[in-house]
Scaffold this motif. Structure first.
Motif, PDB file in Angstrom:
ATOM      1  N   UNK A   9       0.851  -1.192   0.000  1.00  0.00           N
ATOM      2  CA  UNK A   9       0.000   0.000   0.000  1.00  0.00           C
ATOM      3  C   UNK A   9       0.884   1.238   0.000  1.00  0.00           C
ATOM      4  N   UNK A  10       0.399   2.286  -0.692  1.00  0.00           N
ATOM      5  CA  UNK A  10       1.074   3.576  -0.647  1.00  0.00           C
ATOM      6  C   UNK A  10      -0.020   4.622  -0.899  1.00  0.00           C
ATOM      7  N   UNK A  11      -0.775   4.919   0.136  1.00  0.00           N
ATOM      8  CA  UNK A  11      -1.967   5.759  -0.032  1.00  0.00           C
ATOM      9  C   UNK A  11      -2.771   5.227  -1.212  1.00  0.00           C
ATOM     10  N   UNK A  12      -3.142   3.961  -1.124  1.00  0.00           N
ATOM     11  CA  UNK A  12      -3.820   3.255  -2.205  1.00  0.00           C
ATOM     12  C   UNK A  12      -3.133   1.916  -2.423  1.00  0.00           C
ATOM     13  N   UNK A  13      -3.810   1.018  -3.126  1.00  0.00           N
ATOM     14  CA  UNK A  13      -3.229  -0.290  -3.425  1.00  0.00           C
ATOM     15  C   UNK A  13      -2.312  -0.116  -4.633  1.00  0.00           C
ATOM     16  N   UNK A  14      -1.034  -0.437  -4.443  1.00  0.00           N
ATOM     17  CA  UNK A  14      -0.062  -0.251  -5.520  1.00  0.00           C
ATOM     18  C   UNK A  14      -0.276  -1.328  -6.581  1.00  0.00           C
ATOM     19  N   UNK A  15      -0.515  -0.904  -7.827  1.00  0.00           N
ATOM     20  CA  UNK A  15      -0.697  -1.874  -8.915  1.00  0.00           C
ATOM     21  C   UNK A  15       0.210  -1.541 -10.095  1.00  0.00           C
ATOM     22  N   UNK A  16       0.551  -2.584 -10.852  1.00  0.00           N
ATOM     23  CA  UNK A  16       1.335  -2.367 -12.064  1.00  0.00           C
ATOM     24  C   UNK A  16       0.397  -1.965 -13.200  1.00  0.00           C
ATOM     25  N   UNK A  17       0.949  -1.816 -14.394  1.00  0.00           N
ATOM     26  CA  UNK A  17       0.150  -1.303 -15.514  1.00  0.00           C
ATOM     27  C   UNK A  17      -0.982  -2.257 -15.888  1.00  0.00           C
ATOM     28  N   UNK A  18      -0.857  -3.537 -15.491  1.00  0.00           N
ATOM     29  CA  UNK A  18      -1.914  -4.501 -15.794  1.00  0.00           C
ATOM     30  C   UNK A  18      -3.005  -4.495 -14.738  1.00  0.00           C
ATOM     31  N   UNK A  19      -2.719  -3.897 -13.572  1.00  0.00           N
ATOM     32  CA  UNK A  19      -3.687  -3.862 -12.480  1.00  0.00           C
ATOM     33  C   UNK A  19      -3.385  -4.853 -11.369  1.00  0.00           C
ATOM     34  N   UNK A  20      -2.193  -5.496 -11.437  1.00  0.00           N
ATOM     35  CA  UNK A  20      -1.831  -6.485 -10.420  1.00  0.00           C
ATOM     36  C   UNK A  20      -1.246  -5.827  -9.176  1.00  0.00           C
ATOM     37  N   UNK A  21      -1.739  -6.236  -8.016  1.00  0.00           N
ATOM     38  CA  UNK A  21      -1.139  -5.792  -6.762  1.00  0.00           C
ATOM     39  C   UNK A  21       0.105  -6.637  -6.493  1.00  0.00           C
ATOM     40  N   UNK A  22       0.747  -6.400  -5.338  1.00  0.00           N
ATOM     41  CA  UNK A  22       2.036  -7.046  -5.081  1.00  0.00           C
ATOM     42  C   UNK A  22       1.915  -8.521  -4.730  1.00  0.00           C
ATOM     43  N   UNK A  23       0.693  -9.001  -4.481  1.00  0.00           N
ATOM     44  CA  UNK A  23       0.480 -10.394  -4.099  1.00  0.00           C
ATOM     45  C   UNK A  23      -0.235 -11.115  -5.243  1.00  0.00           C
ATOM     46  N   UNK A  24       0.241 -12.294  -5.649  1.00  0.00           N
ATOM     47  CA  UNK A  24      -0.404 -13.008  -6.754  1.00  0.00           C
ATOM     48  C   UNK A  24      -1.893 -13.242  -6.486  1.00  0.00           C
ATOM     49  N   UNK A  25      -2.707 -13.047  -7.523  1.00  0.00           N
ATOM     50  CA  UNK A  25      -4.149 -13.275  -7.396  1.00  0.00           C
ATOM     51  C   UNK A  25      -4.908 -12.066  -6.902  1.00  0.00           C
ATOM     52  N   UNK A  26      -4.165 -11.012  -6.482  1.00  0.00           N
ATOM     53  CA  UNK A  26      -4.815  -9.808  -5.967  1.00  0.00           C
ATOM     54  C   UNK A  26      -4.644  -8.679  -6.982  1.00  0.00           C
ATOM     55  N   UNK A  27      -5.752  -8.064  -7.378  1.00  0.00           N
ATOM     56  CA  UNK A  27      -5.774  -6.984  -8.353  1.00  0.00           C
ATOM     57  C   UNK A  27      -6.511  -5.803  -7.744  1.00  0.00           C
ATOM     58  N   UNK A  28      -6.334  -4.630  -8.314  1.00  0.00           N
ATOM     59  CA  UNK A  28      -7.108  -3.483  -7.836  1.00  0.00           C
ATOM     60  C   UNK A  28      -7.420  -2.563  -9.006  1.00  0.00           C
ATOM     61  N   UNK A  29      -8.548  -1.848  -8.895  1.00  0.00           N
ATOM     62  CA  UNK A  29      -8.974  -0.963  -9.982  1.00  0.00           C
ATOM     63  C   UNK A  29      -9.736   0.233  -9.429  1.00  0.00           C
ATOM     64  N   UNK A  30      -9.758   1.296 -10.222  1.00  0.00           N
ATOM     65  CA  UNK A  30     -10.511   2.493  -9.852  1.00  0.00           C
ATOM     66  C   UNK A  30      -9.716   3.388  -8.921  1.00  0.00           C
TER      67      UNK A  30
END
Lengths: 420, 71
Positions: free
Chosen positions: A248-269
């Motif tokens: 987290x960094x004032x929000x869920x950190x995601x890559x350009x594909x929308x993947x968070x740092x843990x496999x299977x976890x994504x975030x959007x919006x």
């Protein structure tokens, strides 16, 4: 699949999953008891409507059923177990997932009075009811903060016999998203409509309660008002992930594909902090409506297809102030040059380009909505400043390495835009 | 073979935001003073359906839908 957050992004993620061919179970967890509704309407329309606010559902129950989506309202997520793959809700349920898409959105930052009362914001239908009642009862509202929503509220109320004051620490509100020349026009629009703008001062403290507030300002003065509404930006609803292992960094950190740092976890919006995006100079959260829709769908498609396509939709916002509709694509950067290419700033319709060197960064229009498509397509394919000027039919001489020179001082404006 | 697609605008839902106009200005319009959007034409060709789908998604009031027409 579990989607946490019955938001515009969450519903769009479900659409993306189905569009991408996923045919398993989709569960959406929502914290509010309301069916998901069109939230922009709260500040943009319903403030001055008559009677009970009519909220438009984002999805009908029939549509959700047809899409095979189970919507669990009143299920606030309080934790994520990334080892055993559960979302834990405040009711104590453990909802299992193969993949989880986090779309918990954001909430308004709040201010408390010296008596420790939290001041009202505008986020939910209940907030809207309170504001409408106060405006009718007191005929006087003070807004702390002058973002898009705050100024939409000021514009709605001031046309309806409500005495409106806006307090903001910036001298020029909205400069970072509208650019200096357009933000100046909006500021003057508010002044002409009788809104009292207290700019360049910050709020030190607020005391009192509905009917009688005292606002202490940084210039030593005291502002007295009957009702205070706070609109000082939003923060990500990500604290429920503290300790989960998701970065987290004032929000869920995601890559350009929308993947968070843990496999299977994504975030959007607007809960997602995008590490990289072609239109954004640094990692950021994007808090606009169409971003929630497009990013949600994009992530849903990636999850369904097992793909990692980059998200590159150009940021877009719109706002209506005193019946004038402003639309913007792209993101203005510090040091950008502004060039007026349609209309005139003191008229009802105009369009301004922002960029630096050979780069086009953003376009902001007041009323010239029909011209936007071309610039937007240009921004999508990373077009140049020269191509943008070509689109306008503009014939000014163009220097290839520095910002263009205005051909005619009466029809062009050129100003540096600073970050605010 | 995909044929034309009919655009359905629910004026009871439309809030006149104009988001659709920025996406398809040759299909939608928000005339000054009009509380709702108007259709400049009620059909799009098969090669325009991506844009139409985007406009349908982007409408905050969910006022847009489409219907495939037999070709």
């Amino acid at each position: 699949m579990v989607i946490v957050g019955a938001s515009a992004a969450g519903l769009s993620a479900a659409d993306g999953l189905r569009e991408g061919g996923y045919d398993g179970r989709i569960v959406i967890l929502g914290d509010e008891q309301h069916e998901p509704y069109d939230r922009p309407t709260l500040s943009k329309k319903l403030l001055v409507s008559q009677g009970e606010p009519q909220l438009h559902a984002l999805r009908t129950p029939e549509r959700l059923e047809a899409d095979g989506v189970t919507l669990l309202l009143g299920h606030r997520a309080v934790g994520l177990d990334v080892d055993r793959h559960y979302v834990v809700t405040e009711n104590g349920d453990a909802v299992p997932w193969d993949a989880v898409i986090i779309t918990t959105g954001s909430r308004p930052r709040t201010l408390v009075t010296t008596e420790a009362e939290t001041l009202p914001v505008l986020r939910t239908p209940a907030d809207l009811g309170l504001l409408r009642e106060a405006a009718a009862r007191y005929g006087q509202v003070t807004l702390i903060g002058a973002g898009l929503i705050g100024l939409e509220i000021a514009s709605s109320l001031s046309g309806h016999h409500v005495e409106v004051t806006v307090i903001n620490d910036l001298e020029l509100p909205l400069r970072n998203i509208l650019g200096e020349p357009v933000a100046e026009q909006v500021r003057e629009l508010h002044r002409r409509h009788g809104v009292d703008l207290l700019l360049g001062v910050s709020v030190e403290s607020v005391s009192g309660g509905p009917g009688s507030y005292s606002v202490q300002l940084s210039d030593g003065s005291t502002h007295r008002t009957s009702f205070v509404l706070v609109g000082i930006g939003v923060e990500a609803n990500d604290e429920w992930l503290d300790g989960s292992g998701v970065a987290l960094d004032a929000g869920v950190v995601v890559d350009a594909a929308g993947r968070a740092s843990v496999p299977g976890v994504w975030a959007a919006g607007d809960v997602a902090r995008l590490l990289s995006h072609p239109s954004l100079p640094e990692s950021t959260r994007v808090e606009h409506w169409t971003h929630a829709i497009e990013h949600g769908r994009h992530v849903g498609l990636n999850v369904a297809r097992g793909s990692h396509a980059d998200y590159a939709a150009v940021p877009y916002f719109w706002t209506e102030q005193y019946g004038r509709r402003f639309h913007g694509y792209g993101r203005i950067r510090p040091g950008d040059t502004a060039q007026l290419v349609e209309g005139a700033l003191d008229e009802e319709e105009y369009l301004v380009l922002y960029g630096s060197g050979e780069k086009l960064h953003a376009v902001v229009s007041c009323g010239c909505v029909r011209s936007l498509r071309g610039y937007r397509k240009l921004l999508e394919r990373n077009g140049t400043w020269r191509e943008a000027l070509d689109l306008t039919g503009h014939t000014a001489p163009i220097h290839t390495t520095s910002p263009p020179t205005p051909a005619d001082a009466t029809t062009n404006v050129r100003k540096n835009v600073e970050a605010s | 073979m995909t044929g034309q697609v009919e655009i359905l605008l629910d004026t009871n839902l439309c809030n006149g935001y104009g988001v659709c106009v920025t996406i398809m200005p040759d299909v939608f319009d928000t005339p000054a003073g009009s509380p709702v959007a108007v259709l400049l034409r009620d059909r799009v060709e098969a090669d325009e359906t991506d844009d139409l789908d985007e406009a349908i998604r982007a409408c905050p009031a969910q006022a847009l839908a489409k219907r495939e027409l037999a070709s």
